[in-house]
Design an enzyme around this catalytic site. Structure first.
Site, PDB file in Angstrom:
ATOM      1  CG  ASN A   1      -2.083  -0.931   1.112  1.00 46.11           C
ATOM      2  OD1 ASN A   1      -2.345  -1.492   0.055  1.00 46.11           O
ATOM      3  ND2 ASN A   1      -2.794  -1.129   2.209  1.00 46.11           N
TER       4      ASN A   1
ATOM      5  NE  ARG B   1      -8.637  -1.700 -10.075  1.00 49.68           N
ATOM      6  CZ  ARG B   1      -7.625  -0.898 -10.393  1.00 49.68           C
ATOM      7  NH1 ARG B   1      -6.661  -1.345 -11.162  1.00 49.68           N
ATOM      8  NH2 ARG B   1      -7.588   0.349  -9.940  1.00 49.68           N
TER       9      ARG B   1
ATOM     10  NE  ARG C   1      -3.148   5.856 -10.398  1.00 50.96           N
ATOM     11  CZ  ARG C   1      -4.019   6.668  -9.830  1.00 50.96           C
ATOM     12  NH1 ARG C   1      -4.739   6.245  -8.819  1.00 50.96           N
ATOM     13  NH2 ARG C   1      -4.181   7.894 -10.279  1.00 50.96           N
TER      14      ARG C   1
ATOM     15  CG  HIS D   1     -15.292   2.722 -10.699  1.00 49.84           C
ATOM     16  ND1 HIS D   1     -16.075   2.716  -9.551  1.00 49.84           N
ATOM     17  CD2 HIS D   1     -14.155   2.056 -10.378  1.00 49.84           C
ATOM     18  CE1 HIS D   1     -15.431   2.090  -8.585  1.00 49.84           C
ATOM     19  NE2 HIS D   1     -14.266   1.686  -9.050  1.00 49.84           N
TER      20      HIS D   1
ATOM     21  CE1 TYR E   1      -9.376  -6.935  -3.002  1.00 51.16           C
ATOM     22  CE2 TYR E   1     -10.567  -5.464  -4.469  1.00 51.16           C
ATOM     23  CZ  TYR E   1      -9.370  -5.920  -3.934  1.00 51.16           C
ATOM     24  OH  TYR E   1      -8.196  -5.346  -4.320  1.00 51.16           O
TER      25      TYR E   1
ATOM     26  NE  ARG F   1     -10.967  -0.152   1.937  1.00 54.88           N
ATOM     27  CZ  ARG F   1     -11.094  -0.196   0.618  1.00 54.88           C
ATOM     28  NH1 ARG F   1     -11.908  -1.042   0.058  1.00 54.88           N
ATOM     29  NH2 ARG F   1     -10.403   0.646  -0.145  1.00 54.88           N
TER      30      ARG F   1
ATOM     31  CG  HIS G   1     -14.465  -3.250  -3.240  1.00 57.87           C
ATOM     32  ND1 HIS G   1     -15.181  -3.505  -4.393  1.00 57.87           N
ATOM     33  CD2 HIS G   1     -13.533  -2.324  -3.570  1.00 57.87           C
ATOM     34  CE1 HIS G   1     -14.686  -2.776  -5.380  1.00 57.87           C
ATOM     35  NE2 HIS G   1     -13.684  -2.050  -4.913  1.00 57.87           N
TER      36      HIS G   1
END
Length: 689
Positions: free
Chosen positions: A31, A372, A402, A432, A465, A561, A589
């Site tokens: 991270n 993704r 990204r 998205h 997730y 979160r 998520h």
């Protein structure tokens, strides 16, 4: 950084299984890598450009960099001290020995020397630095050895760099016969860091020279990808060019070095990298702890979280095999289907929905968005198969996701080669949203089936997730998704939708209106209530409206979160707002938005957080939930999370987070409760079968 501090706490917490603690240390490190590559790099670019504008909290870019450094130094120190002083001894007690090369016996050293000559030496490339050899380029996230050698004939010292190759395992394991025996048994695992094996065999790289000293260091570079979409004739080619530039690397933004590096060598590295003192992080121990993730591969289930196998939702357990396409669609026709991953199987629900649509002769068209996905995506393979089966297949692949750009380019090309209609979204907007539309001939009519979710169509991340999804064949949702795909793939100025909240079209206004509706109910002497779960809360306008709602008496619970720029519990401002963050074995998520609305409750799920980028600069879709049973399920999920006293952190008015403790109460871990609920429902369904 505050979220990452909560991740670090999971590694420090003795209640976390030992190998899972290593995993959280690794996540903390990875991270931080991304934080420096993107956030810190962006701030440094602003400083270099002379930007002096202030953020909402009154800081210039330079002030923010100073604040980051001040906050981060003690966190990094705590991480490394805990690994060296606590976790390494605990690992040793379990028979896992990560040793220093100096502690090896002669037999072990002989083995590693042979290993070096056979497996490592051929891969290495020492790079000298002298008038005829300029300082070498140091690649992003690379671990290196700075080596000083001396020519015994001329007495002159030289500097060289040796890159520790990423293609080899970071930790070199010793074979079982060479593991020291503990209580009559060989150690379960024993090994040393790769860089130490290289360091103690440098004479093979510099024959005839005297090795004076060597020191590990690690570099992080700017890796953000900027593409001028307006000027790009072909977005795919523009992204590929950007990726080539990123691989070459931007400017250095951080250097990690061992605390014992001499000042002269430190200054040399800083000068060559264009770094300042504040960019250097001195580490007392191993560099690059992200590689600790490899220890999760050890076959030691007793040192990990209990294995979890997702279950099938009750409604789908009647399906017997992979060829139940008609039954799958008939179940969705009967009622909306709700899925909660990773408690519910992703492969048995969402993935199956897509793969069976690809094979079903009655399916005419499939449209979906891909933000993704995994490198070996069965979903992409299903879309290719659907095109080969003669169906109309349209896929929006978001090339600007990204660090997934390269993967998405690969899949986009494969889809195009199979005859899939591939589009790359809308200029200036990231797509998205997580949506699938299946058009099917059902007897005498065309029916549209949809999936609207909160998470990516990625079978791998779906196991770690937490995400939600709705499978439905409601006419209005099908019509809305048709309009949305027309907006994404063609020329459309669609400004209204029947049910969906779509960014950047109507999502911000509708969310604001629903908050203001609760305010109005309170002002009229009634009850106002909002519960929202998301990844991040950043948008200033939404935050200001929530403050207004609190002051009007609306009771607000937020489960956020990561980043939360709202301050709860501030007297006269946010007295009626409570904020928690849950950090556990699964990454939270999912997004849920609940509004009491005078008892006519409204609940929504979807892909958007309350952030400016989600509301204004991305295409997002939020769907209302209209099935009463699913509304109850979502309310139960929110209630269980708000009652968590194991992995929940409460945000304080001053911005600090304090972890809840069970104390005398029974421990309630929301993620464990969801797993137990899923298992219980599976047992109940099996008993009824």
């Amino acid at each position: 950084m505050e979220f990452n501090d909560r991740v670090l706490h999971e590694a420090l917490d003795s209640r976390t299984p030992l190998l899972e603690r290593l995993k959280f240390l690794a996540i903390f490190s990875s991270n931080l890598d991304e934080f420096f590559m993107v956030r810190v790099a962006g701030l440094k670019q602003q400083v270099e450009a002379g930007v002096t504008s202030l953020t909402a909290d009154g800081r210039t870019p330079g002030d923010q960099l100073d604040g980051i450094n001040h906050r981060l130094l003690p966190m990094v120190k705590e991480q490394h001290e805990h690994f060296e002083q606590i976790l390494r001894p605990l690992l040793a007690k379990q028979g896992i020995y990560l040793l220093e090369y100096m502690d090896l016996n002669s037999e072990q050293r002989t083995y590693l020397q042979n290993y070096f000559e056979e497996q490592i030496f051929p891969v290495l490339t020492p790079l000298a630095v002298d008038p005829s050899h300029p300082f070498p380029y140091i690649s992003n996230l690379s671990l290196n050895l700075a080596v000083v050698v001396k020519d015994p004939e001329q007495g002159e010292e030289f500097f060289a760099r040796v890159k520790v190759p990423k293609v080899l395992p970071r930790f070199v394991a010793l074979p079982e016969p060479l593991r020291e025996r503990q209580k009559g048994k060989p150690a379960l695992w024993m090994g040393v860091p790769l860089e130490q094996v290289i360091a103690h065999n440098l004479e093979f790289l510099f024959p005839g020279m005297n090795i004076q000293e060597y020191h590990p260091f690690r570099i992080t570079r700017n890796a953000d990808l900027a593409v001028e979409e307006d000027e790009a004739d072909d977005l795919l080619l523009a992204i590929e060019e950007g990726l080539r530039k990123r691989r070459l690397g931007g400017s250095a933004v951080r250097m990690e070095i061992h605390a014992t590096v001499p000042e002269t060598l430190r200054e040399t590295l800083m000068r060559e990298m264009g770094l300042e003192d504040s960019d250097v992080y001195e580490i007392d121990g191993l560099l690059g702890l992200g590689d600790l993730m490899s220890f999760m591969g050890l076959p030691l289930p007793e040192l990990k979280d209990t294995h979890w196998t997702p279950v099938m939702p009750v409604e789908l357990r009647s399906l017997s095999g992979e060829d139940d396409g008609e039954d799958f669609f008939s179940i969705i026709r009967q009622r909306d289907l709700f899925v909660h991953h990773p408690y519910h199987s992703f492969s048995g629900t969402v993935q199956r929905f897509i793969t069976q649509a690809a094979d079903d002769p009655n399916v005419l068209a499939i449209k979906m968005t891909l933000y993704r996905t995994s490198g070996d995506s069965p979903i992409v393979k299903a879309l290719i198969k659907a095109a080969e089966n003669g169906k109309q297949v349209a896929v929006l692949v978001e090339l600007k996701a990204r660090f997934d750009e390269e993967n998405n380019i690969l899949w986009a090309r494969k889809l195009e080669q199979a005859g899939v209609h591939v589009v790359y979204g809308i200029i200036k907007l990231k797509t998205h949203t997580k949506i699938v539309l299946v058009v099917r001939q059902d007897e005498k009519r065309i029916r549209r089936y949809v999936h609207i979710g909160t998470g990516n169509y990625n079978p791998k991340t779906a196991r770690i997730y937490t995400d939600l999804g709705l499978l439905s064949c409601r006419e209005d949702l099908g019509a809305d998704l048709t309009d949305l795909f027309n907006f994404l793939t063609g020329y459309s100025r669609q400004r209204s939708y029947r049910k969906l909240l779509v960014a950047p079209v109507n999502l911000r206004d509708r969310m604001t209106t629903m908050i203001q509706r609760e305010i109005e109910h309170c002002r009229q002497g009634n009850t106002g209530r909002i519960v929202a779960k998301m990844n991040s809360l950043v948008d200033p306008k939404i935050i200001a409206t929530l403050y207004e709602a609190s002051q009007a008496g609306v009771q607000i619970d937020l489960i956020v979160r990561g980043i939360c720029c709202l301050r709860p519990g501030v007297v006269g401002v946010s007295d009626n707002i409570r904020v928690i963050s849950i950090v556990g074995r699964f990454l939270e998520h999912s997004r849920i938005y609940y509004f009491y609305n005078q008892g006519d409750e409204e609940v929504y799920i979807g892909s958007a957080d309350w952030m400016r980028r989600n509301l204004d600069r991305r295409v997002e879709a939020i769907t209302p939930i209209e099935d009463p049973e699913i509304i109850k399920d979502l309310q139960e999920i929110l209630a269980i999370m708000m009652a968590d006293n194991r992995q929940a952190w409460e945000l304080q008015p001053d911005g600090r987070y304090v972890q809840r403790q069970p104390e005398d109460a029974k421990e309630q871990c929301a993620q464990k409760i969801f797993m137990e609920m899923a298992k219980d429902s599976a047992k109940e369904a099996a008993g009824m079968a």
